[in-house]
Structure formats: structure tokens, C-alpha cells
Design a protein around this motif. Structure first.
Motif, short mmCIF file in Angstrom:
data_model
loop_
_atom_site.label_atom_id
_atom_site.label_comp_id
_atom_site.label_asym_id
_atom_site.label_seq_id
_atom_site.Cartn_x
_atom_site.Cartn_y
_atom_site.Cartn_z
N SER A 1 0.84 -1.20 0.00
CA SER A 1 0.00 0.00 0.00
C SER A 1 0.88 1.25 0.00
O SER A 1 2.06 1.20 0.33
N ALA A 2 0.25 2.38 -0.36
CA ALA A 2 0.97 3.65 -0.31
C ALA A 2 1.41 3.96 1.11
O ALA A 2 2.49 4.52 1.34
N ARG A 3 0.59 3.56 2.07
CA ARG A 3 0.94 3.79 3.47
C ARG A 3 2.21 3.01 3.83
O ARG A 3 3.08 3.52 4.55
N THR A 4 2.29 1.77 3.34
CA THR A 4 3.49 0.97 3.60
C THR A 4 4.72 1.63 2.98
O THR A 4 5.79 1.65 3.59
N PHE A 5 4.57 2.15 1.77
CA PHE A 5 5.70 2.86 1.14
C PHE A 5 6.21 3.94 2.07
O PHE A 5 7.42 4.05 2.32
N HIS A 6 5.31 4.77 2.60
CA HIS A 6 5.72 5.88 3.45
C HIS A 6 6.26 5.42 4.81
O HIS A 6 6.98 6.17 5.47
N ASN A 7 5.91 4.21 5.19
CA ASN A 7 6.49 3.66 6.43
C ASN A 7 7.98 3.39 6.28
O ASN A 7 8.72 3.37 7.27
N TYR A 8 8.42 3.18 5.03
CA TYR A 8 9.82 2.83 4.78
C TYR A 8 10.62 3.98 4.17
O TYR A 8 11.83 4.10 4.42
N PHE A 9 9.97 4.82 3.38
CA PHE A 9 10.70 5.89 2.68
C PHE A 9 9.91 7.19 2.76
O PHE A 9 8.70 7.22 2.51
N ALA A 10 10.62 8.26 3.08
CA ALA A 10 9.98 9.57 3.15
C ALA A 10 9.76 10.17 1.77
O ALA A 10 8.85 10.97 1.57
N ALA A 11 10.59 9.76 0.80
CA ALA A 11 10.49 10.31 -0.55
C ALA A 11 11.01 9.28 -1.55
O ALA A 11 11.70 8.32 -1.18
N MET A 12 10.71 9.51 -2.82
CA MET A 12 11.07 8.55 -3.85
C MET A 12 12.59 8.43 -4.04
O MET A 12 13.11 7.35 -4.31
N ASP A 13 13.30 9.55 -3.88
CA ASP A 13 14.74 9.48 -4.06
C ASP A 13 15.40 8.57 -3.02
O ASP A 13 16.42 7.95 -3.28
N GLU A 14 14.79 8.47 -1.82
CA GLU A 14 15.34 7.58 -0.80
C GLU A 14 15.25 6.12 -1.24
O GLU A 14 16.16 5.32 -1.00
N ALA A 15 14.14 5.77 -1.90
CA ALA A 15 13.98 4.39 -2.39
C ALA A 15 15.02 4.08 -3.46
O ALA A 15 15.61 2.99 -3.47
N LEU A 16 15.26 5.02 -4.35
CA LEU A 16 16.26 4.80 -5.41
C LEU A 16 17.66 4.68 -4.82
O LEU A 16 18.46 3.85 -5.24
N THR B 1 22.86 0.19 -14.86
CA THR B 1 21.76 0.65 -14.02
C THR B 1 22.20 1.73 -13.05
O THR B 1 21.47 2.70 -12.79
N LEU B 2 23.41 1.60 -12.50
CA LEU B 2 23.90 2.60 -11.54
C LEU B 2 23.87 3.99 -12.14
O LEU B 2 23.48 4.96 -11.49
N PHE B 3 24.25 4.09 -13.38
CA PHE B 3 24.38 5.41 -14.00
C PHE B 3 23.06 5.89 -14.59
O PHE B 3 22.78 7.09 -14.60
N ARG B 4 22.23 4.96 -15.03
CA ARG B 4 20.90 5.36 -15.49
C ARG B 4 20.06 5.87 -14.32
O ARG B 4 19.35 6.86 -14.45
N LEU B 5 20.17 5.21 -13.17
CA LEU B 5 19.44 5.68 -12.00
C LEU B 5 20.02 6.99 -11.47
O LEU B 5 19.30 7.82 -10.92
N SER B 6 21.32 7.17 -11.63
CA SER B 6 21.93 8.43 -11.24
C SER B 6 21.33 9.58 -12.03
O SER B 6 21.07 10.67 -11.49
N GLN C 1 16.28 15.62 -8.17
CA GLN C 1 16.87 16.50 -7.14
C GLN C 1 17.70 17.64 -7.69
O GLN C 1 18.06 18.55 -6.94
N GLY C 2 18.06 17.61 -8.97
CA GLY C 2 18.91 18.64 -9.51
C GLY C 2 20.37 18.44 -9.11
O GLY C 2 20.79 17.34 -8.75
N ALA C 3 21.12 19.52 -9.13
CA ALA C 3 22.56 19.44 -8.87
C ALA C 3 22.90 18.91 -7.49
O ALA C 3 23.97 18.34 -7.27
N GLN D 1 25.82 13.43 -3.12
CA GLN D 1 25.38 12.20 -2.47
C GLN D 1 25.69 10.99 -3.33
O GLN D 1 26.07 9.93 -2.82
N LEU D 2 25.51 11.12 -4.63
CA LEU D 2 25.79 10.01 -5.54
C LEU D 2 27.28 9.64 -5.52
O LEU D 2 27.64 8.46 -5.51
N ASP D 3 28.12 10.66 -5.51
CA ASP D 3 29.56 10.40 -5.45
C ASP D 3 29.91 9.62 -4.18
O ASP D 3 30.73 8.70 -4.20
#
Length: 205
Positions: free
Chosen positions: A44-59, A110-115, A122-124, A129-131
Motif C-alpha cells: 500500500s501507499a501507506r506501507t511505502f511511506h512507512n519505509y521511505f519519506a520520498a522517492m529518491d530515498e527508495a532509489l 543501471t547505476l548510472f541510469r538511476l543516477s 533532485q537537480g545538482a 550524495q551520488l559520489d
């Protein structure tokens, strides 16, 4: 019971992160909605938010897992292998260990495509963080270049990663169903081109 509960929580977290990564690769940043990722992960969407505050955290969670896995694979590469040989070995070994869909998600590319997706989200601010998250992998690769200066080592690692990324992206651009044997040929051809170019440079007066 607490140990089993923690194991289930870790599995759910990984499941959500993996679903986010797959959607990011298939649909780009615009496809990354909480509803879409939750549905893909079977939660559920609620479960998603239980684990991650935002989508970038999941990635980022997925990226950290992939970096750790690739480092583990590099440890298994032949000790005498050069940097390029070790990366080539990791790529080809991984291709034959799992199915095509899993390989698409669990590759160097995948590492670089997700980057790129994270940069869109998130922009610049994403690059620092990626580095930091990719540094352990680059340092592990650099261990194979102890005969080079720090500058030369950085160049060699980036060249090896670019070769891997180019070969795999060419493979995953092919229409499905794909044959891992084709990927192996592309990887070997890509690294052979660099080796041939190096030999040609050495032979010039």
C-alpha cells in the motif's frame, strides 16, 4: 520473533526499492509516483511511506545495495586480473547467473541510469550524495590499478566503467527476447577495442 520481523521488514524495504528502480528505468522520473511504485511492489501507499519519506530515498536504497553486490562480485574476480579484465569478468559472470530481466536491473549500467533519474528528481544537489554512494565501488576498482598514479587510476576506472555502461546499454536496447550471449560478445568487443587501441598507440613511432 523479532529476528523474523526484522527480516520481513528488510525484505519489504528491498522490494519497494527494487520496484522504484525498475519503474525509473522503464518510465523515467515521470513514472515514479508513490501509487505506481506501491502497486509494482505489491504494497500500500501507506506501507511505502512507512519505509521511505520520498522517492529518491527508495532509489538510493537500491543503489547502495547494487554497489555492495558489485563489490562482492569484484572480490570473486581472479586475483591476477587487471582492472579491465576484472570488470569484464564481473559483467559476463553476472549475465549468466540470473535471468535477462534481473540482469537489466542489476548491471553496471543501471547505476548510472538511476543516477540520471536522481539528478532529474533532485537537480545538482544529487551529485554529491551520488559520489559518496558510488565511492566504495570506485575504490574497489582502483585497487586493481596500484601500478598507476592516483590521476591515472581515476582515468582508468572511469574508462572501465564507461566501457561497461556502453556495452550493456547497447545490449538492453536490443528488442526482447535478448540472448545473454549477445551481451557477452558486445562486452568482449568493447574491451577488445580499448586493448587494440592501446597496442596501436604503443606501436606508433
Amino acid at each position: 520473533m523479532s529476528g523474523l520481523r526484522e527480516t520481513k521488514k528488510a525484505a519489504t524495504r528491498a522490494q519497494i526499492a527494487r520496484a522504484a528502480a525498475r519503474l525509473a528505468l522503464d518510465q523515467g522520473a515521470e513514472g515514479l509516483t508513490v501509487a505506481a511504485v506501491s502497486e509494482a511492489a505489491g504494497v500500500s501507499a501507506r506501507t511505502f511511506h512507512n519505509y521511505f519519506a520520498a522517492m529518491d530515498e527508495a532509489l538510493r536504497e537500491f543503489l547502495v545495495t547494487r554497489v555492495a553486490d558489485l563489490i562482492g562480485r569484484l572480490r570473486q574476480a581472479p586475483a591476477e586480473a587487471t582492472l579491465f579484465e576484472a570488470v569484464e569478468w564481473v559483467l559476463i559472470t553476472g549475465l549468466w547467473e540470473t535471468g535477462d530481466d534481473d540482469n537489466a536491473l542489476d548491471s553496471f549500467a543501471t547505476l548510472f541510469r538511476l543516477s540520471d533519474v536522481l539528478h532529474t528528481l533532485q537537480g545538482a544537489a544529487a551529485w554529491g550524495q551520488l559520489d559518496e554512494q558510488l565511492r566504495p565501488l570506485f575504490e574497489k576498482l582502483a585497487n586493481r590499478t596500484s601500478h598507476l598514479s592516483p590521476f591515472e587510476s581515476r582515468v582508468a576506472v572511469k574508462v572501465a566503467v564507461t566501457i561497461a555502461q556502453t556495452a550493456l546499454e547497447s545490449y538492453y536496447a536490443l528488442p526482447a527476447p535478448r540472448d545473454p550471449g549477445e551481451a557477452e560478445q558486445l562486452i568482449r568487443r568493447a574491451f577488445d577495442m580499448v586493448r587494440l587501441s592501446d597496442q596501436g598507440s604503443a606501436e606508433r613511432p
